[in-house]
Each structure stands twice: as structure tokens, then as C-alpha cells.
Design a protein around this motif. Sequence first.
Motif, PDB file in Angstrom:
ATOM      1  N   LEU A  60      62.555  57.069 -12.712  1.00 25.27           N
ATOM      2  CA  LEU A  60      63.640  56.128 -12.987  1.00 25.27           C
ATOM      3  C   LEU A  60      63.374  54.804 -12.270  1.00 25.27           C
ATOM      4  N   SER A  61      64.301  53.870 -12.355  1.00 25.83           N
ATOM      5  CA  SER A  61      64.166  52.592 -11.652  1.00 25.83           C
ATOM      6  C   SER A  61      64.643  52.719 -10.214  1.00 25.83           C
ATOM      7  N   TRP A  62      64.304  51.732  -9.385  1.00 27.62           N
ATOM      8  CA  TRP A  62      64.662  51.752  -7.968  1.00 27.62           C
ATOM      9  C   TRP A  62      66.168  51.814  -7.754  1.00 27.62           C
ATOM     10  N   ASN A  63      66.953  51.283  -8.697  1.00 33.15           N
ATOM     11  CA  ASN A  63      68.414  51.258  -8.542  1.00 33.15           C
ATOM     12  C   ASN A  63      68.982  52.664  -8.358  1.00 33.15           C
ATOM     13  N   TRP A  64      68.303  53.649  -8.940  1.00 32.43           N
ATOM     14  CA  TRP A  64      68.820  55.016  -8.892  1.00 32.43           C
ATOM     15  C   TRP A  64      68.690  55.645  -7.502  1.00 32.43           C
ATOM     16  N   ILE A  65      67.923  55.052  -6.619  1.00 29.59           N
ATOM     17  CA  ILE A  65      67.916  55.518  -5.227  1.00 29.59           C
ATOM     18  C   ILE A  65      69.313  55.358  -4.635  1.00 29.59           C
ATOM     19  N   PHE A  66      70.044  54.353  -5.121  1.00 30.03           N
ATOM     20  CA  PHE A  66      71.420  54.132  -4.680  1.00 30.03           C
ATOM     21  C   PHE A  66      72.418  54.885  -5.565  1.00 30.03           C
ATOM     22  N   TRP A  67      72.247  54.787  -6.887  1.00 31.16           N
ATOM     23  CA  TRP A  67      73.225  55.404  -7.791  1.00 31.16           C
ATOM     24  C   TRP A  67      73.341  56.908  -7.578  1.00 31.16           C
ATOM     25  N   VAL A  77      83.609  55.641   4.821  1.00 28.84           N
ATOM     26  CA  VAL A  77      83.162  56.025   3.471  1.00 28.84           C
ATOM     27  C   VAL A  77      83.293  54.857   2.493  1.00 28.84           C
ATOM     28  N   VAL A  78      84.364  54.077   2.596  1.00 24.84           N
ATOM     29  CA  VAL A  78      84.533  52.925   1.702  1.00 24.84           C
ATOM     30  C   VAL A  78      83.418  51.907   1.930  1.00 24.84           C
ATOM     31  N   LEU A  79      83.051  51.676   3.195  1.00 20.51           N
ATOM     32  CA  LEU A  79      81.946  50.757   3.482  1.00 20.51           C
ATOM     33  C   LEU A  79      80.635  51.287   2.894  1.00 20.51           C
ATOM     34  N   MET A  80      80.363  52.578   3.080  1.00 24.04           N
ATOM     35  CA  MET A  80      79.132  53.141   2.541  1.00 24.04           C
ATOM     36  C   MET A  80      79.116  53.089   1.018  1.00 24.04           C
ATOM     37  N   LEU A  81      80.254  53.400   0.402  1.00 23.47           N
ATOM     38  CA  LEU A  81      80.339  53.378  -1.060  1.00 23.47           C
ATOM     39  C   LEU A  81      80.200  51.951  -1.588  1.00 23.47           C
ATOM     40  N   GLY A  82      80.909  51.024  -0.973  1.00 25.53           N
ATOM     41  CA  GLY A  82      80.825  49.625  -1.401  1.00 25.53           C
ATOM     42  C   GLY A  82      79.427  49.053  -1.230  1.00 25.53           C
ATOM     43  N   GLY A  83      78.793  49.345  -0.089  1.00 25.05           N
ATOM     44  CA  GLY A  83      77.443  48.860   0.149  1.00 25.05           C
ATOM     45  C   GLY A  83      76.441  49.454  -0.825  1.00 25.05           C
ATOM     46  N   THR A  84      76.613  50.733  -1.161  1.00 26.65           N
ATOM     47  CA  THR A  84      75.710  51.408  -2.089  1.00 26.65           C
ATOM     48  C   THR A  84      75.799  50.803  -3.484  1.00 26.65           C
ATOM     49  N   VAL A  85      77.020  50.598  -3.980  1.00 22.79           N
ATOM     50  CA  VAL A  85      77.204  50.013  -5.312  1.00 22.79           C
ATOM     51  C   VAL A  85      76.673  48.582  -5.341  1.00 22.79           C
ATOM     52  N   LEU A  86      76.951  47.818  -4.286  1.00 23.52           N
ATOM     53  CA  LEU A  86      76.470  46.439  -4.223  1.00 23.52           C
ATOM     54  C   LEU A  86      74.943  46.398  -4.265  1.00 23.52           C
ATOM     55  N   ALA A  87      74.302  47.289  -3.499  1.00 25.63           N
ATOM     56  CA  ALA A  87      72.836  47.324  -3.472  1.00 25.63           C
ATOM     57  C   ALA A  87      72.272  47.744  -4.827  1.00 25.63           C
ATOM     58  N   LEU A 121      70.963  42.551  -2.145  1.00 26.27           N
ATOM     59  CA  LEU A 121      70.462  43.875  -1.770  1.00 26.27           C
ATOM     60  C   LEU A 121      70.511  44.055  -0.252  1.00 26.27           C
ATOM     61  N   LEU A 122      70.126  43.016   0.479  1.00 25.28           N
ATOM     62  CA  LEU A 122      70.156  43.087   1.944  1.00 25.28           C
ATOM     63  C   LEU A 122      71.590  43.235   2.447  1.00 25.28           C
ATOM     64  N   ALA A 123      72.521  42.508   1.840  1.00 25.99           N
ATOM     65  CA  ALA A 123      73.928  42.613   2.238  1.00 25.99           C
ATOM     66  C   ALA A 123      74.450  44.025   1.990  1.00 25.99           C
ATOM     67  N   GLY A 124      74.054  44.626   0.861  1.00 23.99           N
ATOM     68  CA  GLY A 124      74.458  45.996   0.582  1.00 23.99           C
ATOM     69  C   GLY A 124      73.943  46.962   1.636  1.00 23.99           C
ATOM     70  N   ARG A 125      72.712  46.772   2.087  1.00 19.18           N
ATOM     71  CA  ARG A 125      72.137  47.637   3.128  1.00 19.18           C
ATOM     72  C   ARG A 125      72.918  47.503   4.442  1.00 19.18           C
ATOM     73  N   VAL A 126      73.293  46.291   4.793  1.00 14.42           N
ATOM     74  CA  VAL A 126      74.046  46.073   6.031  1.00 14.42           C
ATOM     75  C   VAL A 126      75.410  46.760   5.957  1.00 14.42           C
ATOM     76  N   ILE A 127      76.074  46.644   4.815  1.00 18.85           N
ATOM     77  CA  ILE A 127      77.393  47.278   4.650  1.00 18.85           C
ATOM     78  C   ILE A 127      77.255  48.801   4.693  1.00 18.85           C
ATOM     79  N   GLN A 128      76.209  49.345   4.053  1.00 17.30           N
ATOM     80  CA  GLN A 128      75.938  50.782   4.137  1.00 17.30           C
ATOM     81  C   GLN A 128      75.816  51.228   5.592  1.00 17.30           C
ATOM     82  N   ALA A 129      74.997  50.502   6.350  1.00 11.69           N
ATOM     83  CA  ALA A 129      74.748  50.864   7.748  1.00 11.69           C
ATOM     84  C   ALA A 129      76.015  50.767   8.583  1.00 11.69           C
ATOM     85  N   ALA A 130      76.886  49.806   8.269  1.00 10.55           N
ATOM     86  CA  ALA A 130      78.153  49.681   9.004  1.00 10.55           C
ATOM     87  C   ALA A 130      78.998  50.940   8.825  1.00 10.55           C
TER      88      ALA A 130
END
Length: 480
Positions: A160-167, A81-91, A100-109
Motif C-alpha cells: 500500500l502507500s505510506w499513508n496507510w502506516i497511519f490509517w 487519545v484525542v491528540l494521538m488520533l488527531g495527529g495520526t489523521v493529520l499525518a 506531516l511533521l506537525a502530525g508527528r509532534v501531535i502524536q508524540a504529545a
Amino acid sequence: MNQRIQSGPVMAALLVAGFVGLFSETALNIALGDLGHIFEVNATVIQWLATAYFLTLGILVPVTGILMQKLTTRQMFITAVVLMLGGTVLAALAPVFPVLLAGRVIQAAGLAINLPLTQNVIFTIFPPAKRGAAMGIMGLVMLAGPALGPTIAGLILDTLSWNWIFWVTVPFLLFSLVFGLKYVPNLHEVREVRVDALSIVLSTLGFGGLVYGVSIAGEKGWGGAGVVLALILGILGLLLFTVRQLKMKTPMLNLKAFQYPMFVVGVVMGFITFFNMLSMLVILPLYMQGTLLVAAFTTGLVLLPGSLLNCVLAPVIGRLFDKYGPKAVVTPGTLFVAAAYAIYAQFGADTALWLIVAAHIVMMIGVGAVLANVQTNTLNSLPRAYYPDGIALTQTVQQVAGAIGIAVMVSVFSARSGELSGAPGGIAEATAAGSSRVFLIGLILAAVNVGLSLLMKKPGEVRVKAGKTESAVWKEEEAL
């Protein structure tokens, strides 16, 4: 089941996180065109936001088998969950494309840890007679997340903006983390397992090479030097990984799970189901937008009824599995999927939207009856000691199947569309023809699954060696 374990809150914590991860798997796809303009990168580069997600899953899921032996359940959950949360906020905060790509990789991890962990928890806290219903709920999440991703993301992009897909997913991940910290227990003993570095390297090379190769094949062509090299390295890595696992006293992944017939049948059926399902979720929107000129958000709405009906029926289908066994539920499900593909294959340049809605409803009912129940029967056929390995194997096969399915079907779609792009009718007719070719291949694979479903039996009914049933063999092994 241990009465001190509150299965409802435990499942809520795990499944909410899983839903967010699977939602994120497809939600960004609908925004790739806009993101390419925003970050000023071409289509080849922007596609890595999708490719990297599958690639990370393909590499990390095989490793979870050994992680589940070295780490406690709570440690695994918190890490996921921490990896998914961290990756989501980063993205969401990404100022440039690499971030953005790094955030996606962390989410997937994080998702790579969450999916096998959830299955392992289900098979630990629920007895065999109740696993079908529990896996039905997980099946709901596994289908609803990817299916609802484009619809919700389309609505967000319109307002809204694309960022909200993550937020928009952050509150759900915080809920999962808080619930998990309170309710998720440690369900297994930590073992001193030696990490074999060479096995990890070979696994990464094998699964990563295969997923990467098929992911870029649609763009570079199957004969491209990079594609061929990646596929050769992937296949070679998998062969060496297999040989090493079979020779090791304590392997990273215990491939002896393949000695159980129902496990093999289930793995093949799971591969076909994910191959068809994830490629369909890509090709069907391409058909609607390219041939019928339907807007992205409308496309999501057309696919919504099937997804919602699947959500409603998933728990019911799971209970039917518990009561009547695999064949009574899975075989009708495979017939529904085949029927849907038979309808899809007839789609043309003037197909009515109501027919697409109806066909998708039939498809999602069928997939809902097949997916989770095949997984349940597949893992029920194994001894408890093999659960981490069996879960890692099935999850890896499914993610690889999804990546291969998308790459292969997009290639078939593009090739057929390209052949007819200059013909009368233009792009609309060409797109319809490409889609029809893809759906015909899907129909053939669906028919194979119908045949395989007729071989399914409850694990205790299968005879494997020395005149003993499968369940008798693994009970003897567990006692050793």
C-alpha cells in the motif's frame, strides 16, 4: 483494589493507545527514504520525523507529573487519545512535509501523556502483590510496539502507500477512545497546584536541549557548533531546573524520590536498558541491510520471532516477579541481555540469519525480564504520594536514554564504518565492523546492569536512615 473498577477494560483502553503510540515511534523509520523523495526534502530534513517525536516526548513527559495533579484521570486519558488520533489523521492526510511533521509532534504529545498515565493507573488500581503481572503486560506493549513497527510498516509499504502506516492505527485509537469513555474512572483527587512557568521553561530547555543535541550529533558531528550549544543549554537548563525544584515548597517534579536507594538503582538500570534496546533496534537492521544485503521487510521478519516470544512470555515473567521478587527475575534477564550482546559482537560479513534470529530471541527474553520488572520495583520503592513524580522521572529518563542511545551508537557506527570504507571488503566489511563496535559497547553496558541487578531488593528490605526500612520511612511520610 476497588471492585467497581473493571481493571481489564481499563487496561485495554490505555494499553491499546500506548501500543499505537510506541508503534508509531519506529514504524515510520523504514519509510524515511521514500518520504524524502515524495516530499522532495533531503535526508537532514526528513530525519526530523523521528527526531521531533523523541524531542516532544523529552519535553512533555516531565510536565505530566503536575498534569496528573491538576487534571482528572479521564481528562488526561481523553486528551492523550484525542491528540494521538488527531495527529495520526493529520499525518495520513499530509499534503506537504510541514503538515506531516506537525502530525508527528501531535502524536508524540498524546503518547507523552499516555505512558505516565498508564503507569499511574496500574499503581493505583493494583496492589503491590499484583503489580508485577500488570507491569508485565505494559512491558509487552512497550517492547512489542517499537519492535513490530518496522515489520508491519515494511509489509504496508510493499502493498500500500505510506499513508496507510497511519490509517491502519486509526481503528485501534477509536476502540481505545470508546472503551476509555465507558470504563476509565477518575482515580485521584484533583489538587490546586500552582504551575511554575519558570520550571516548565527550564525543564523544556534542559530535556529538549539534551535530546535535540544528541539527535543531531550523528549528522553534524559532536563538535558541531549547533550540537555543542544545544548540549550546553540542555545541561545548564537541567542544573537550574534541579536547583529550583529542590528549593520550591511544591516542586513541579519532586526530586526527593532520589533519596530512595532502589529508585536510584532502578532509574540507572532503566536508562541503560532503553539506551541499549532502542539503539539496537536501529543498528541491527543497518547491519543486516548494509552487510548481509537483506531487504527491509525480510529484516523485520528476522526480528519478529523474538518480539512475538516476548509478547507470550511477558505476563508469565510479571507473575514470577510477583511471586519471587526482583532479583530472581531481573538478574537472569540481565545475563540473557549480556549473552545476546556477546553474540552480536561476533557478527561479521557472512553471519547466518538463523544466528541473528537466535541472538535476538535471547535479547528480547532478557529485555522482557528486565524492563517492566525494574520499573515495578523502582516505583514500588516510593510512597504513593510520589508516584506521579516517580513515573514522570522514570519515563523522562527512558525517553532521553532512547534518544541518546540512538544518537551515540549511530555516531560510533558511522565513525567505525567510515574508517574502513576504503578497505578490502568494501561497505559490507565496514558496516560489519561498525556494528561490532556498537555491540561491544552494548555488552559493556549490559555487564554494568548485571552488577546493578545484584543490588536490587524489595523496597521493604532496604534500610535508609535511623535504622528504619525504606517502606517504614515512606509509610511515616504518607501518614503526615
